[in-house]
Design an enzyme around this catalytic site. Structure first.
Site, mmCIF file in Angstrom:
data_model
loop_
_atom_site.group_PDB
_atom_site.id
_atom_site.type_symbol
_atom_site.label_atom_id
_atom_site.label_comp_id
_atom_site.label_asym_id
_atom_site.label_seq_id
_atom_site.Cartn_x
_atom_site.Cartn_y
_atom_site.Cartn_z
ATOM 1 N N ARG A 63 135.474 153.570 43.740
ATOM 2 C CA ARG A 63 136.573 152.671 44.381
ATOM 3 C C ARG A 63 136.482 151.019 43.664
ATOM 4 O O ARG A 63 137.540 150.674 43.141
ATOM 5 C CB ARG A 63 136.756 152.325 45.862
ATOM 6 C CG ARG A 63 137.959 151.992 46.127
ATOM 7 C CD ARG A 63 138.404 152.267 47.695
ATOM 8 N NE ARG A 63 139.626 151.668 48.204
ATOM 9 C CZ ARG A 63 139.723 150.830 48.978
ATOM 10 N NH1 ARG A 63 138.579 150.025 49.488
ATOM 11 N NH2 ARG A 63 140.862 150.251 49.354
ATOM 12 N N HIS A 67 139.564 149.383 41.647
ATOM 13 C CA HIS A 67 140.081 148.025 41.883
ATOM 14 C C HIS A 67 139.788 146.944 40.615
ATOM 15 O O HIS A 67 140.591 146.018 40.713
ATOM 16 C CB HIS A 67 139.409 147.686 43.201
ATOM 17 C CG HIS A 67 140.245 148.364 44.459
ATOM 18 N ND1 HIS A 67 140.336 147.885 45.556
ATOM 19 C CD2 HIS A 67 140.736 149.588 44.304
ATOM 20 C CE1 HIS A 67 140.863 148.747 46.707
ATOM 21 N NE2 HIS A 67 141.280 149.958 45.701
ATOM 22 N N ASN A 95 141.518 144.790 49.369
ATOM 23 C CA ASN A 95 139.885 144.684 49.512
ATOM 24 C C ASN A 95 139.406 144.059 50.405
ATOM 25 O O ASN A 95 138.266 144.224 50.840
ATOM 26 C CB ASN A 95 139.567 143.675 48.201
ATOM 27 C CG ASN A 95 139.808 144.305 46.845
ATOM 28 O OD1 ASN A 95 139.824 145.489 46.724
ATOM 29 N ND2 ASN A 95 140.298 143.458 45.929
ATOM 30 N N HIS A 194 138.974 160.564 46.247
ATOM 31 C CA HIS A 194 138.940 160.666 47.875
ATOM 32 C C HIS A 194 138.082 161.779 48.135
ATOM 33 O O HIS A 194 138.232 162.121 49.409
ATOM 34 C CB HIS A 194 140.153 160.682 48.267
ATOM 35 C CG HIS A 194 141.005 159.321 48.037
ATOM 36 N ND1 HIS A 194 142.322 159.070 48.455
ATOM 37 C CD2 HIS A 194 140.459 158.206 47.753
ATOM 38 C CE1 HIS A 194 142.788 157.765 48.144
ATOM 39 N NE2 HIS A 194 141.573 157.137 47.821
HETATM 40 C C1 HEM Z 1 146.607 156.870 44.313
HETATM 41 C C2 HEM Z 1 146.733 155.775 44.893
HETATM 42 C C3 HEM Z 1 145.516 155.382 45.863
HETATM 43 C C4 HEM Z 1 145.633 154.946 47.219
HETATM 44 C C5 HEM Z 1 147.109 154.636 47.950
HETATM 45 C C6 HEM Z 1 144.131 154.576 47.876
HETATM 46 C C7 HEM Z 1 144.044 154.164 48.942
HETATM 47 C C8 HEM Z 1 142.924 154.131 49.426
HETATM 48 C C9 HEM Z 1 142.583 153.744 50.815
HETATM 49 C C10 HEM Z 1 143.521 153.052 51.685
HETATM 50 C C11 HEM Z 1 141.160 153.827 51.323
HETATM 51 C C12 HEM Z 1 140.625 153.299 52.680
HETATM 52 C C13 HEM Z 1 139.869 152.061 52.430
HETATM 53 C C14 HEM Z 1 139.501 151.504 53.610
HETATM 54 O O1 HEM Z 1 139.837 152.166 54.687
HETATM 55 O O2 HEM Z 1 138.943 150.636 53.824
HETATM 56 C C15 HEM Z 1 140.517 154.302 49.937
HETATM 57 C C16 HEM Z 1 139.261 154.696 49.758
HETATM 58 C C17 HEM Z 1 138.688 155.150 48.837
HETATM 59 N N1 HEM Z 1 139.445 155.311 47.740
HETATM 60 FE FE1 HEM Z 1 141.471 155.387 47.060
HETATM 61 N N2 HEM Z 1 143.456 155.153 46.843
HETATM 62 C C18 HEM Z 1 144.089 155.448 45.778
HETATM 63 C C19 HEM Z 1 143.615 156.054 44.376
HETATM 64 C C20 HEM Z 1 142.239 155.889 44.259
HETATM 65 C C21 HEM Z 1 141.646 156.280 42.779
HETATM 66 C C22 HEM Z 1 142.198 156.195 41.819
HETATM 67 C C23 HEM Z 1 140.354 156.175 43.150
HETATM 68 C C24 HEM Z 1 139.293 156.339 42.333
HETATM 69 C C25 HEM Z 1 139.269 157.256 41.113
HETATM 70 C C26 HEM Z 1 139.898 156.141 44.649
HETATM 71 C C27 HEM Z 1 138.757 156.047 44.978
HETATM 72 C C28 HEM Z 1 138.372 155.953 46.710
HETATM 73 C C29 HEM Z 1 137.256 156.014 47.222
HETATM 74 C C30 HEM Z 1 135.919 156.556 46.531
HETATM 75 C C31 HEM Z 1 137.425 155.673 48.483
HETATM 76 C C32 HEM Z 1 136.290 155.455 49.528
HETATM 77 C C33 HEM Z 1 135.632 154.090 49.621
HETATM 78 C C34 HEM Z 1 134.304 153.800 50.541
HETATM 79 O O3 HEM Z 1 134.078 154.834 51.248
HETATM 80 O O4 HEM Z 1 133.976 152.842 50.460
HETATM 81 N N3 HEM Z 1 141.205 155.805 45.180
HETATM 82 N N4 HEM Z 1 141.710 154.476 49.051
#
Ligand code: HEM
Ligand SMILES: *[C@@H]1O[C@H](CO)[C@@H](O)[C@H](O)[C@H]1NC(C)=O
Ligand SMILES: *[C@@H]1O[C@H](CO)[C@@H](O)[C@H](O)[C@H]1NC(C)=O
Ligand SMILES: *[C@@H]1O[C@H](CO)[C@@H](O)[C@H](O)[C@H]1NC(C)=O
Ligand SMILES: *[C@@H]1O[C@H](CO)[C@@H](O)[C@H](O)[C@H]1NC(C)=O
Ligand SMILES: *[C@@H]1O[C@H](CO)[C@@H](O)[C@H](O)[C@H]1NC(C)=O
Ligand SMILES: *[C@@H]1O[C@H](CO)[C@@H](O)[C@H](O)[C@H]1NC(C)=O
Length: 327
Positions: A63, A67, A95, A194
């Site tokens: 992530r 970002h 973030n 995800h």
């Molecule tokens: C399509 C639009 C996207 C939205 C709206 C989105 C939104 C989010 C949100 C809200 C979280 C939870 C953050 C938290 O609660 O602290 C999250 C986690 C995450 N996102 Fe996304 N995301 C998107 C796209 C992506 C992309 C493109 C990737 C990577 C290729 C990605 C990888 C991740 C990962 C791996 C997590 C888990 C992080 C952790 O456990 O520390 N996301 N995302």
């Protein structure tokens, strides 16, 4: 280790398409081969030991790279602390209390500096770390073209406006990907990130208690999932930071079960489930839910594409000594 045909081209075509009109220097798969021959090993070991310590860190690193790339390009701005010259991106809304993995990048950078001082950019380290994080959790491997340079500033406003929110409509999220030179398919397949990691209750709580402003839950959300999410995320503010796996079935394994969950109305974020609410994106979700190999292949391709967004090359930017501060 799987090798792809593209590994034999010195200059990655996908980056060429992004850069051809903007920059004289290109990223190169062999960029550090003579100046830092052990780079790949150092990064791999750093990511591996971080994962051994805590499985979730793989997701956090993936992530973090996303970002980085979506805010002024892949130039390491997300890694910068606030300074007297600029406010960093770490406290931007997407973030704050959410982005993690900075210490892992610091530790790897320290080892890289010992082996090859002032040679490898922080953003290249983050790009490699994200690739390794995916591979080490069971996902695809892809070649990473290198030679990105670190930016000299950060932009908190851009982090707030350019990163997608889980609460905005699919069309808006699509527009954000398109504005970065990515397409609808990239958006769907990269959402497959995800398949690992966690979300805080605050990022999807309205779906559980007040989706329509009249106190009803999201009618699409699977009933039994709704019941279990309400236990982890009760309707009170002190549950906002509780964590839920984005892929309930296999949250530490990089597989296609995220897409299978969307098909049966078990997506966690509203933005995840919305991918099933549009014919075009739903068709892609369906095919990734059925064909794990297709997902792996396309994910690697789209990651390579994402890692070329707005890169600095040649004499642009710098090679930071410490990823948190401009030299
Ligand atoms: C399509 C639009 C996207 C939205 C709206 C989105 C939104 C989010 C949100 C809200 C979280 C939870 C953050 C938290 O609660 O602290 C999250 C986690 C995450 N996102 Fe996304 N995301 C998107 C796209 C992506 C992309 C493109 C990737 C990577 C290729 C990605 C990888 C991740 C990962 C791996 C997590 C888990 C992080 C952790 O456990 O520390 N996301 N995302
Ligand atoms: C190990 O993981 C924990 C979180 O589970 C973290 O607080 C700690 O800093 C990590 N230690 C190392 C050496 O990475
Ligand atoms: C702020 O920018 C100036 C000019 O580029 C530089 O000399 C100075 O070291 C910077 N300060 C910090 C804290 O980065
Ligand atoms: C920061 O980003 C915002 C939004 O993209 C933009 O309007 C602004 O000009 C940027 N600021 C700097 C100093 O580049
Ligand atoms: C979606 O984008 C449109 C057009 O840019 C904007 O007016 C609207 O406020 C956005 N919606 C959300 C929920 O962000
Ligand atoms: C939905 O799919 C996921 C992933 O395959 C699975 O773990 C879960 O049990 C399914 N839920 C329902 C209600 O079928
Ligand atoms: C989307 O699918 C629905 C049926 O599920 C159909 O009625 C509609 O015409 C389709 N829309 C487009 C743009 O293909």
């Amino acid at each position: 280790m799987k090798q792809r045909a593209s590994a034999f081209l010195a200059i990655p075509l996908v980056c060429l398409l992004f850069q051809i009109t903007f920059s004289s220097s290109q990223l190169d798969y062999k960029f550090y081969d003579s100046t830092c021959p052990n780079l790949a090993k150092i990064v791999r070991n750093g990511v591996l030991s971080a994962i051994v310590n805590e499985t979730r860190i793989a997701a956090s690193l993936l992530r973090l790279h996303f970002h980085d790339c979506f805010v002024d390009g892949c130039e390491g701005s997300v890694l910068l602390d606030d300074s007297s010259n600029f406010t960093g991106e770490k406290n931007a809304f997407p973030n704050r209390n959410s982005a993690r993995g900075f210490e892992v990048i610091d530790a790897i950078k320290e080892n890289v500096e010992k082996a090859c001082p002032s040679t490898v950019s922080c953003t290249d380290i983050l790009t490699l770390a994200a690739r390794d994080a995916v591979f080490l959790t069971g996902g695809p491997f892809w070649q990473v073209a290198l030679g990105r340079r670190d930016g000299l500033t950060a932009n908190e406003t851009a982090a707030n406006t350019d990163l997608p929110s889980p609460f905005e409509p699919l069309e808006n999220i699509t527009a954000k990907f398109v504005s970065k030179g990515l397409d609808l398919k990239d958006m769907v397949v990269l959402s497959g990130g995800h398949t690992i990691g966690f979300a805080q209750c605050s990022t999807f709580k309205p779906r559980l208690f007040n989706f329509d402003g009249a106190g009803n839950p999201d009618p699409i959300l699977d009933e039994s999932l709704l019941a279990s999410l309400r236990i982890v995320c009760p309707n009170q503010d002190d549950s906002d930071t509780n964590l839920v796996a984005l892929d309930a079935a296999t949250s530490s394994k990089f597989d296609n079960s995220y897409f299978r969950s969307l098909v049966n109305n078990s997506g966690i974020l509203q933005s995840d489930q919305d991918l099933m609410g549009d014919n075009q994106t739903a068709a892609l979700v369906l095919s990734y839910s059925k064909f794990p190999f297709l997902f792996s292949k396309d994910f690697g391709k789209s990651m390579a594409k994402m890692s070329c967004i707005g890169v600095l090359t040649g004499q642009e930017g710098e090679i930071r000594k410490n990823c948190r501060v401009v030299n």
